[in-house]
Design a protein around this motif. Structure first.
Motif, short mmCIF file in Angstrom:
data_model
loop_
_atom_site.label_atom_id
_atom_site.label_comp_id
_atom_site.label_asym_id
_atom_site.label_seq_id
_atom_site.Cartn_x
_atom_site.Cartn_y
_atom_site.Cartn_z
N GLN A 311 -12.25 -44.13 63.11
CA GLN A 311 -11.19 -43.73 62.17
C GLN A 311 -10.84 -42.25 62.36
N GLN A 322 -4.56 -39.13 62.84
CA GLN A 322 -4.43 -38.48 61.54
C GLN A 322 -5.62 -38.86 60.68
N GLY A 324 -7.98 -40.56 58.33
CA GLY A 324 -7.98 -41.86 57.67
C GLY A 324 -7.32 -42.97 58.45
N LYS A 325 -6.65 -42.64 59.57
CA LYS A 325 -5.87 -43.63 60.31
C LYS A 325 -6.78 -44.48 61.21
N THR A 355 -4.03 -49.55 59.68
CA THR A 355 -4.77 -48.94 58.58
C THR A 355 -4.73 -49.80 57.31
N TRP A 388 -4.62 -42.14 53.81
CA TRP A 388 -3.67 -42.03 54.91
C TRP A 388 -2.33 -42.66 54.55
N ASP A 391 -0.64 -40.03 52.25
CA ASP A 391 -0.46 -38.65 52.71
C ASP A 391 0.16 -38.52 54.10
N PHE A 392 0.00 -39.55 54.94
CA PHE A 392 0.49 -39.46 56.31
C PHE A 392 1.38 -40.64 56.69
#
Length: 676
Positions: A311, A322, A324-325, A355, A388, A391-392
């Motif tokens: 991860q 990124q 958490g991805k 994810t 993730w 936030d991403f």
């Protein structure tokens, strides 16, 4: 004659496999096409091999497979036979593949009244080409064996040496040892190696010789998985033999696709597919494991742990990593297709859906019996994955998950339809990114709801926050994705860079069902679309409707049928209470399975069953492929209406109505099955 390299076709070739090793040939056992050869990991060790008995290959009469890892090819040797009408001299070649190892047993069988003296000759062509070279259509010729002259720049340097144990072939990273059975005489002439035997076939008897090759790969990132799969011993008996045969073939193939990484040898996963994707893929491995949950949680748990170890923890634009991805794919080196403007790093994160799918699998695996301690150990990764998404994954703050390739040489599309032309307007023009796919919003919604429930179950904070996030997503989706048309409302495949709903009708909408994102009324609209003649081919669900300008029945993502895609829609229909519609699509997949001798390829043609008598091939489709094979278990689960009870440990069965395949008996389940 083609004037440029093209990707090899696969549809009429035979494969014998045990990940990470695979052998491709014609149905007669001969290696004549560009795809043929012996592969290990991402290297084609041999580009071909030939067998001659008394100077001839014989006349092929059939072949028979035993599981995924063994096949026998039969031929007649009439050039050595007597002159009667009945053939009395047969050749049987049994090819067996295990991880890093191939054995060919060559047996001559005689019904004659007298002995036959003859020769057996095997010639192997060393290649050691990288998989991406073969896929690009540039690996058709034999490699140049070192013999004092310079090799062509593209060819690997291969050293050949006879040893006391056989013929040793090597490059700086891959080595292979060819061994011959007793009395075999090694041959290392020119660019071929092999062996010769002088044999006597006794009257009404047989004689067998054998050659083997053992491979070692110093830079590979994958290896064989240890132990037996949890589905060993599972069998199905039903009123429709097509379902039984499809499930059995699928389980055999999944055993052949089961592998591990060299870094985590005790965590098995399912390789995405043969020949090109014999490695870990986030999305593919997650879906395959999810389909298999009715048969146990072992492969799901190990896949979850393995992906958690990889991860993302930092921002890296080049790899698309990124925090958490979940990753997209793992390779031993950068993956570059010659002639294409694409180069992916060895560990690549360019996927928008892996994810949330990781979260969904964790929640589903817990419901199906994954131990609390195993689930609890993964909760920090769950929280990172949810983070993730917020936030991403939502790069522009509009509340939807979207993707765009910022490097210029990564994947342009990063959902499951990842070809460059997969997201089109109905007039055939391409949608501009960032792209927000409809099914990704459904995965994200389900991940947030299921993730919240897991946080509550294990007394961790944040559950209510994620439920509120999910409800806001559901509201925004209803406002932004739905399109009105004379045929009724339907969800857009995506929103484009300007947040306009892309109006093509696609199979993606089937992934929305059963996730909780849709109301009952919206689900009914989607269900009706899925079985319409524009989407339903009669052999499964077309990826794009026939009323779209970009539709073509053998377009990779623009009109073909993908088995796993149809199975996801079938499962959603079953969960949402649309048994009749699920049955229509199940009937189509069973007809397609019969067309492909029950080894469902990665995808097949979207031609209508009213126009053709069997499902047509997509000639470059991988097979076997993990999620196409595992789809058989998902369809079986929908037919039976299987549902786990986490409290009692039982699995309840409420078969869909109307019944599709008659009575079904499922043997070998570890859980107790109760029919309601």
């Amino acid at each position: 004659m083609l004037s440029h390299p093209v990707q090899p076709l696969l549809h009429n070739s035979a494969i014998v496999l045990a990940a990470p090793t695979q052998a491709w040939s014609g149905s007669d056992g001969q290696t004549t096409l560009p795809i043929h050869g012996l592969y290990h990991s991402d290297t084609r060790v041999l580009s071909g091999w030939s067998l001659r008995v008394g100077g001839s290959a014989g006349e092929p009469i059939g072949s028979a497979a035993r599981g995924a890892g063994e096949m026998t090819f039969s031929a007649l040797l009439r050039h050595l036979d007597d002159r009667t009408a009945d053939p009395r001299l047969r050749l049987e070649v049994t090819r067996k593949v295990t991880a890093g190892h191939l054995t060919e047993s060559i047996t001559l069988i005689s019904g004659l009244q007298h002995a036959i003296d003859t020769t057996v000759s095997v010639r192997l062509v060393p290649d050691f080409a990288d998989m991406q070279i073969v896929k690009a259509g540039l690996g058709g010729g034999a490699a140049h064996v070192t013999s004092g002259t310079a090799d062509l720049p593209e060819a690997p340097v291969i050293t050949v040496k006879e040893t006391g144990t056989g013929i040793h072939l090597a490059t700086p990273t891959v080595a292979a040892l060819v061994s011959l059975s007793d009395d075999g005489v090694p041959s290392t002439a020119a660019a071929e190696v092999g062996g010769d035997w002088s044999v006597t076939v006794p009257a009404r008897g047989s004689v067998t010789v054998e050659w083997t090759i053992d491979i070692e790969h110093s830079t590979t990132v994958v290896q064989a998985a240890s132990g037996l799969p949890e589905w060993a011993g599972v069998s199905v008996s039903s009123g429709d033999a097509r379902l039984d045969r499809w499930v059995q073939r699928a389980l055999d193939d999944l055993s052949g696709l089961r592998m591990a990484t060299t870094a985590q040898p005790d965590e098995p996963f399912l390789a995405a597919g043969a020949p090109w994707f014999f490695t870990l893929f986030g999305r593919d491995s997650l879906w395959a494991a999810r389909f298999l949950l009715p048969l146990g949680t072992e492969i799901a748990a190990s896949t979850l742990r393995l992906l958690a170890q990889l991860q993302g923890t930092r921002i890296n634009a080049e790899t698309a990593e990124q925090p958490g991805k979940i990753m997209h794919e793992l390779r031993p080196a950068a993956f570059t297709i010659p002639g294409e403007d694409m180069s992916l790093p060895p560990l690549y994160y360019g996927t928008v859906d892996a994810t949330p799918l990781w979260v969904c699998l964790l929640a589903d695996a817990h419901r199906w019996g994954m131990a609390d301690a195993e689930v609890e150990a993964l909760l920090p990764h769950l929280e990172a994955a949810l983070g993730w998404m917020r936030d991403f994954g939502d790069s522009d703050g509009d509340g939807f998950l979207e993707y765009v390739d910022s490097t210029g040489h990564g994947l342009a599309n990063q959902g499951w339809k990842d070809s460059g032309d997969s997201i089109q307007w109905r007039d055939g023009s391409l949608a501009a990114g960032p792209i927000a796919l409809c099914e990704v919003q459904a995965y994200a919604y389900q991940a947030a709801i299921d993730g919240a429930d897991l946080l509550d179950t294990f007394n961790r904070p944040g559950g209510d926050t994620w439920r509120a996030w999910a409800e806001e997503l559901k509201t925004r989706f209803r406002q932004s994705f739905w399109i009105d048309s004379p045929q009724g409302r339907y969800p857009a495949v995506a929103l484009d860079a300007l947040k306009r709903p892309v109006d093509t009708v696609t199979s993606n909408i089937g992934h929305l069902l059963g996730t909780g994102l849709l109301t009952a009324e919206e689900s009914a609209l989607v269900a009706a679309r899925l079985v319409s003649p524009e989407l339903n081919s009669g052999y499964g669900l077309r990826t794009m409707s026939t009323d779209s300008a970009g539709y073509w029945p053998v377009s990779y993502h623009g009109g073909s049928v993908w088995t796993h895609d149809t199975a996801i829609a079938i499962a959603g229909l079953g969960r949402a209470g649309f048994g009749a519609e699920a049955g229509v699509l199940i009937t189509g997949l069973l007809a397609a399975a019969e067309s492909f001798d029950y080894r469902m390829p990665e995808l097949h043609s979207g031609d209508a069953s009213t126009a053709v008598t069997a499902a047509g091939s997509y000639p470059a489709a991988c097979r076997p492929q993990a999620w196409s094979a595992a789809a058989a278990v998902s369809v079986l689960s929908t037919v039976l209406g299987l549902e786990p009870n986490p409290v009692t440990g039982e699995v309840t069965s409420t078969p869909i109505s109307p019944a599709i395949v008659g009575n079904v008996t499922l043997n070998g389940l570890t859980a107790t099955l109760r029919v309601s």
